[in-house]
Scaffold this motif. Structure first.
Motif, PDB file in Angstrom:
ATOM      1  N   HIS A 251       0.820  -1.181  -0.129  1.00  0.00           N
ATOM      2  CA  HIS A 251       0.039  -0.143   0.100  1.00  0.00           C
ATOM      3  C   HIS A 251       0.857   1.201   0.016  1.00  0.00           C
ATOM      4  O   HIS A 251       0.288   2.492  -0.296  1.00  0.00           O
ATOM      5  N   THR A 252       1.991   1.070   0.321  1.00  0.00           N
ATOM      6  CA  THR A 252       2.908   2.540   0.143  1.00  0.00           C
ATOM      7  C   THR A 252       3.755   2.554  -1.165  1.00  0.00           C
ATOM      8  O   THR A 252       4.119   3.410  -1.730  1.00  0.00           O
ATOM      9  N   VAL A 253       4.479   1.245  -1.476  1.00  0.00           N
ATOM     10  CA  VAL A 253       5.259   1.399  -2.591  1.00  0.00           C
ATOM     11  C   VAL A 253       4.366   1.576  -3.754  1.00  0.00           C
ATOM     12  O   VAL A 253       4.639   2.178  -5.107  1.00  0.00           O
ATOM     13  N   THR A 254       3.169   1.479  -3.724  1.00  0.00           N
ATOM     14  CA  THR A 254       2.138   1.466  -4.880  1.00  0.00           C
ATOM     15  C   THR A 254       2.030   3.298  -5.104  1.00  0.00           C
ATOM     16  O   THR A 254       1.836   3.592  -6.431  1.00  0.00           O
ATOM     17  N   ARG A 255       2.421   4.069  -4.117  1.00  0.00           N
ATOM     18  CA  ARG A 255       2.556   5.416  -4.129  1.00  0.00           C
ATOM     19  C   ARG A 255       3.481   5.792  -5.367  1.00  0.00           C
ATOM     20  O   ARG A 255       3.450   6.730  -6.089  1.00  0.00           O
ATOM     21  N   PHE A 256       4.706   5.121  -5.151  1.00  0.00           N
ATOM     22  CA  PHE A 256       5.777   5.299  -5.880  1.00  0.00           C
ATOM     23  C   PHE A 256       5.307   4.958  -7.435  1.00  0.00           C
ATOM     24  O   PHE A 256       5.848   5.775  -8.090  1.00  0.00           O
ATOM     25  N   MET A 257       4.684   3.981  -7.739  1.00  0.00           N
ATOM     26  CA  MET A 257       3.941   3.961  -8.803  1.00  0.00           C
ATOM     27  C   MET A 257       3.276   4.646  -9.519  1.00  0.00           C
ATOM     28  O   MET A 257       2.993   4.814 -10.761  1.00  0.00           O
ATOM     29  N   SER A 258       2.560   5.650  -8.846  1.00  0.00           N
ATOM     30  CA  SER A 258       1.684   6.743  -9.173  1.00  0.00           C
ATOM     31  C   SER A 258       2.171   7.814  -9.714  1.00  0.00           C
ATOM     32  O   SER A 258       1.549   8.695 -10.006  1.00  0.00           O
ATOM     33  N   ILE A 259       3.518   8.270  -9.078  1.00  0.00           N
ATOM     34  CA  ILE A 259       3.942   9.387  -9.230  1.00  0.00           C
ATOM     35  C   ILE A 259       3.942   9.923 -10.806  1.00  0.00           C
ATOM     36  O   ILE A 259       4.524   9.028 -11.622  1.00  0.00           O
ATOM     37  N   ASP A 260       3.787  11.166 -11.179  1.00  0.00           N
ATOM     38  CA  ASP A 260       3.629  11.324 -12.786  1.00  0.00           C
ATOM     39  C   ASP A 260       5.059  11.491 -13.348  1.00  0.00           C
ATOM     40  O   ASP A 260       5.286  11.111 -14.378  1.00  0.00           O
ATOM     41  N   ASP A 261       5.875  11.962 -12.601  1.00  0.00           N
ATOM     42  CA  ASP A 261       7.370  12.192 -13.415  1.00  0.00           C
ATOM     43  C   ASP A 261       8.336  11.636 -12.407  1.00  0.00           C
ATOM     44  O   ASP A 261       8.500  12.200 -11.174  1.00  0.00           O
ATOM     45  N   PRO A 262       8.824  10.516 -12.774  1.00  0.00           N
ATOM     46  CA  PRO A 262       9.843   9.864 -11.789  1.00  0.00           C
ATOM     47  C   PRO A 262      11.227  10.804 -11.637  1.00  0.00           C
ATOM     48  O   PRO A 262      11.804  10.517 -10.587  1.00  0.00           O
ATOM     49  N   ARG A 263      11.300  11.768 -12.248  1.00  0.00           N
ATOM     50  CA  ARG A 263      12.481  12.790 -12.039  1.00  0.00           C
ATOM     51  C   ARG A 263      12.223  13.597 -10.800  1.00  0.00           C
ATOM     52  O   ARG A 263      13.172  14.111 -10.236  1.00  0.00           O
ATOM     53  N   ARG A 264      10.862  13.589 -10.303  1.00  0.00           N
ATOM     54  CA  ARG A 264      10.475  14.328  -9.150  1.00  0.00           C
ATOM     55  C   ARG A 264      10.700  13.385  -7.795  1.00  0.00           C
ATOM     56  O   ARG A 264      10.353  13.908  -6.686  1.00  0.00           O
ATOM     57  N   ILE A 265      11.077  12.248  -7.974  1.00  0.00           N
ATOM     58  CA  ILE A 265      11.210  11.205  -6.861  1.00  0.00           C
ATOM     59  C   ILE A 265      12.191  11.703  -5.832  1.00  0.00           C
ATOM     60  O   ILE A 265      12.023  11.699  -4.656  1.00  0.00           O
ATOM     61  N   GLY A 266      13.152  12.488  -6.389  1.00  0.00           N
ATOM     62  CA  GLY A 266      14.083  13.082  -5.302  1.00  0.00           C
ATOM     63  C   GLY A 266      13.588  14.166  -4.246  1.00  0.00           C
ATOM     64  O   GLY A 266      13.752  14.008  -3.267  1.00  0.00           O
ATOM     65  N   VAL A 267      12.799  14.886  -4.836  1.00  0.00           N
ATOM     66  CA  VAL A 267      11.756  15.818  -4.086  1.00  0.00           C
ATOM     67  C   VAL A 267      10.941  15.260  -3.122  1.00  0.00           C
ATOM     68  O   VAL A 267      10.977  15.451  -1.900  1.00  0.00           O
ATOM     69  N   GLY A 268      10.186  14.085  -3.514  1.00  0.00           N
ATOM     70  CA  GLY A 268       9.315  13.374  -2.657  1.00  0.00           C
ATOM     71  C   GLY A 268      10.495  12.646  -1.293  1.00  0.00           C
ATOM     72  O   GLY A 268       9.680  12.722  -0.424  1.00  0.00           O
ATOM     73  N   ARG A 269      11.390  12.247  -1.909  1.00  0.00           N
ATOM     74  CA  ARG A 269      12.141  11.687  -0.623  1.00  0.00           C
ATOM     75  C   ARG A 269      12.481  12.566   0.481  1.00  0.00           C
ATOM     76  O   ARG A 269      12.386  12.485   1.779  1.00  0.00           O
ATOM     77  N   ILE A 270      12.849  13.962   0.098  1.00  0.00           N
ATOM     78  CA  ILE A 270      12.970  14.894   0.954  1.00  0.00           C
ATOM     79  C   ILE A 270      11.640  15.187   1.836  1.00  0.00           C
ATOM     80  O   ILE A 270      11.558  15.363   3.172  1.00  0.00           O
ATOM     81  N   ILE A 271      10.550  15.303   0.987  1.00  0.00           N
ATOM     82  CA  ILE A 271       9.091  15.562   1.484  1.00  0.00           C
ATOM     83  C   ILE A 271       9.120  14.635   2.621  1.00  0.00           C
ATOM     84  O   ILE A 271       8.468  14.967   3.962  1.00  0.00           O
ATOM     85  N   ALA A 272       9.119  13.424   2.511  1.00  0.00           N
ATOM     86  CA  ALA A 272       8.931  12.043   3.081  1.00  0.00           C
ATOM     87  C   ALA A 272       9.554  12.287   4.450  1.00  0.00           C
ATOM     88  O   ALA A 272       9.091  11.916   5.736  1.00  0.00           O
ATOM     89  N   PHE A 273      11.004  12.532   4.526  1.00  0.00           N
ATOM     90  CA  PHE A 273      11.710  12.615   5.757  1.00  0.00           C
ATOM     91  C   PHE A 273      11.322  13.825   6.700  1.00  0.00           C
ATOM     92  O   PHE A 273      11.165  13.737   7.895  1.00  0.00           O
ATOM     93  N   LEU A 274      11.093  15.167   5.990  1.00  0.00           N
ATOM     94  CA  LEU A 274      10.738  16.207   6.933  1.00  0.00           C
ATOM     95  C   LEU A 274       9.293  15.962   7.352  1.00  0.00           C
ATOM     96  O   LEU A 274       8.913  16.667   8.300  1.00  0.00           O
ATOM     97  N   TRP A 275       8.490  15.078   6.802  1.00  0.00           N
ATOM     98  CA  TRP A 275       7.193  14.755   7.328  1.00  0.00           C
ATOM     99  C   TRP A 275       7.345  13.770   8.735  1.00  0.00           C
ATOM    100  O   TRP A 275       6.909  13.827   9.549  1.00  0.00           O
TER     101      TRP A 275
END
Length: 483
Positions: A251-275
């Motif tokens: 249920h969490t790795v499915t969120r990785f599959m739904s991201i529109d642009d794979p190049r933005r995953i680095g941003v997601g990594r930072i957001i996830a940690f700061l949350w």
């Protein structure tokens, strides 16, 4: 009607409206299961965080911290490391490879990567998801009963009914789009609860004279729970082992599959940690502060799990308490809806559509998925009303089973070219069976199933893949391993 109740009712209306609005946006199976792979990275990341940290973060972890103390800090550290590692080692590779092979689900990804073992992998993966998610769903519905009982005096059964009804309804209507956007809102409420409530609690505690505070025991103030030697080491290891699960939660790795642009995953990594960093710190603080404000010795284990809503009611204005108590419901909903959706995808897409070769239109597949959602939700509801297990225990069991079944399989499939389908299949079974068996053994108190099952699963995949590689190299056109 009290301000607390008004705040809670408004929250429920908002998530139901979200389900209704997104109903019209869900036209294909890819829309229902992955939001068409078009989610903004902020929405996807907040959804991943909200679904990853269920009611155990706002109810179970504070209760455990209040009871056993600082030793639970290792759980928080393990989770933080696991979150960052999953975003680094899994997110981008899984996003790209699932789109490349046209997979909408985790079982389908493995089936398409390892064509010769596609059928057994699909069936085993689906069975593991349904088995462990039944416990996970029960924990979330139990969370609804706990919060509504502590807040409004609604009996546990009625509270479970309310939570189950709302979750099943908006998940059935809107699918992944509804789940992701309601998760976005829920993640905001959750982090607000976990940041503000400990601060208010600390202010209240400093104003109390020492004679009115409930003293923390020596073991509660120990980083090892009062244990020494090998027992201290295993206590630390047990907490850190929570981190192993993040790479394998469908249920969490499915969120990785739904991201529109794979190049933005680095941003997601930072957001996830700061949350996550302030969220886990806040959960621990709620437990430790609450243990000094309230007499835990006069409470049952189930009442201790109500510590967060009790603190909110006692320390905050009614309207704000209503919002933050919605945060606990939000934590439960954000995980339960995601698990319902993954279970639905496993049955509708992997079994009915791909396994049984059912010929259905896009509308027919979506309709089937909605009915499967209802059926799975009712199954989780039945287990919730018949179970007396604590939320923390139910989540720990399911987390171990899912993380060890899928985590090593995902990591090795993405990063090791020698991975074979037979190894992945054996690893999944090893992880699931080891979790079930080890959890019943006395040894689980010393070395937790979360660690043992993950290592056993990974070792099985590597050993069998190497053995098959020596016996017969991968045939031409074989689709296993590598990026």
């Amino acid at each position: 009607m009290s301000a607390t109740l008004i705040g809670f009712v408004v929250y429920l209306i908002v998530v139901l409206v979200a389900g209704g609005i997104t109903y019209t946006l869900t036209k294909t199976q890819e829309d229902f299961l992955l939001a068409g792979r078009k989610l903004n990275v902020w929405v996807a990341t907040f959804s991943e965080r909200a679904s990853g940290e269920s009611s155990w973060l706002l109810l179970g972890l504070p209760a455990t911290a209040a009871t056993v103390g600082l030793v639970e800090s290792w759980t928080a550290i393990g989770c933080l490391v696991g979150i960052v590692f999953a975003w680094w080692a899994v997110a981008e590779g899984l996003r790209k490879q699932t789109e490349a092979v046209g997979a909408l689900t985790l079982p389908e990804f493995f089936a398409k990567r390892f064509g010769r073992t596609a059928v057994p992998i699909r069936l085993v993966a689906t069975g593991i998801i349904l088995f462990f998610y039944s416990f996970y769903l029960a924990a979330q519905f139990n969370g609804a009963g706990t919060v509504l009982d502590a807040t409004f005096g609604i009996d546990r059964f009625t509270g479970i009914c309310i939570g189950a009804f709302v979750i099943i309804l908006y998940t059935m209507l809107g699918g992944f789009v509804a789940v992701a956007w309601t998760d976005f809102l829920q993640a905001i409420i959750m982090i607000g609860t976990l940041v503000v409530l400990p601060v208010v609690g600390a202010m209240e505690l400093t104003q109390l004279p020492p004679s009115e505070r409930h003293a923390l025991g020596e073991s509660v103030l120990s980083w090892t729970g009062g244990a020494t030697g090998i027992a201290a080491f295993t206590a630390i290891l047990s907490g850190l082992s929570w981190g192993f699960g993040y790479c394998g939660q469908p249920h969490t790795v499915t969120r990785f599959m739904s991201i529109d642009d794979p190049r933005r995953i680095g941003v997601g990594r930072i957001i996830a940690f700061l949350w996550a960093a302030p969220a886990f710190a806040g959960a621990l603080a709620i437990g430790l502060i609450g243990a000094q404000l309230f007499d835990l010795s006069a409470m049952s284990d189930q009442q201790v799990e109500q510590l967060m809503p009790i603190m909110a009611k006692e320390l905050l204005p009614d309207w704000l308490a209503g919002v933050f108590i919605s945060g606990a419901i939000a934590a439960m909903m954000s995980t339960a809806d995601s698990q319902l959706l993954v279970g639905t995808s496993a049955v509708a897409e992997d079994v009915c559509h791909k396994g049984l070769k059912m010929k259905l239109s896009h509308e027919g597949l979506v309709r089937l998925s909605r009915w499967v959602t209802v059926a799975l939700g009712l199954g989780g509801f039945a287990l919730a009303v018949s179970s007396d297990e604590l939320i923390f225990q139910l989540v720990s069991y399911a987390w171990s089973g899912l993380g060890s079944s899928f985590g090593p399989a995902i990591l090795l499939t993405l990063h090791w070219s020698k991975t074979r389908g037979e190894g992945v299949l054996a690893g999944m079974l090893t992880g699931a069976i080891t979790t079930v068996v080890w959890s019943w053994l006395p040894a689980n108190d010393f070395v937790h199933a979360r660690l043992v099952s993950f290592v056993a699963s990974g070792a099985m995949i590597v050993a069998l893949s190497l053995a098959l590689q020596k016996r017969a190299p991968a045939p031409p056109g074989w689709s296993g391993g590598g990026q």
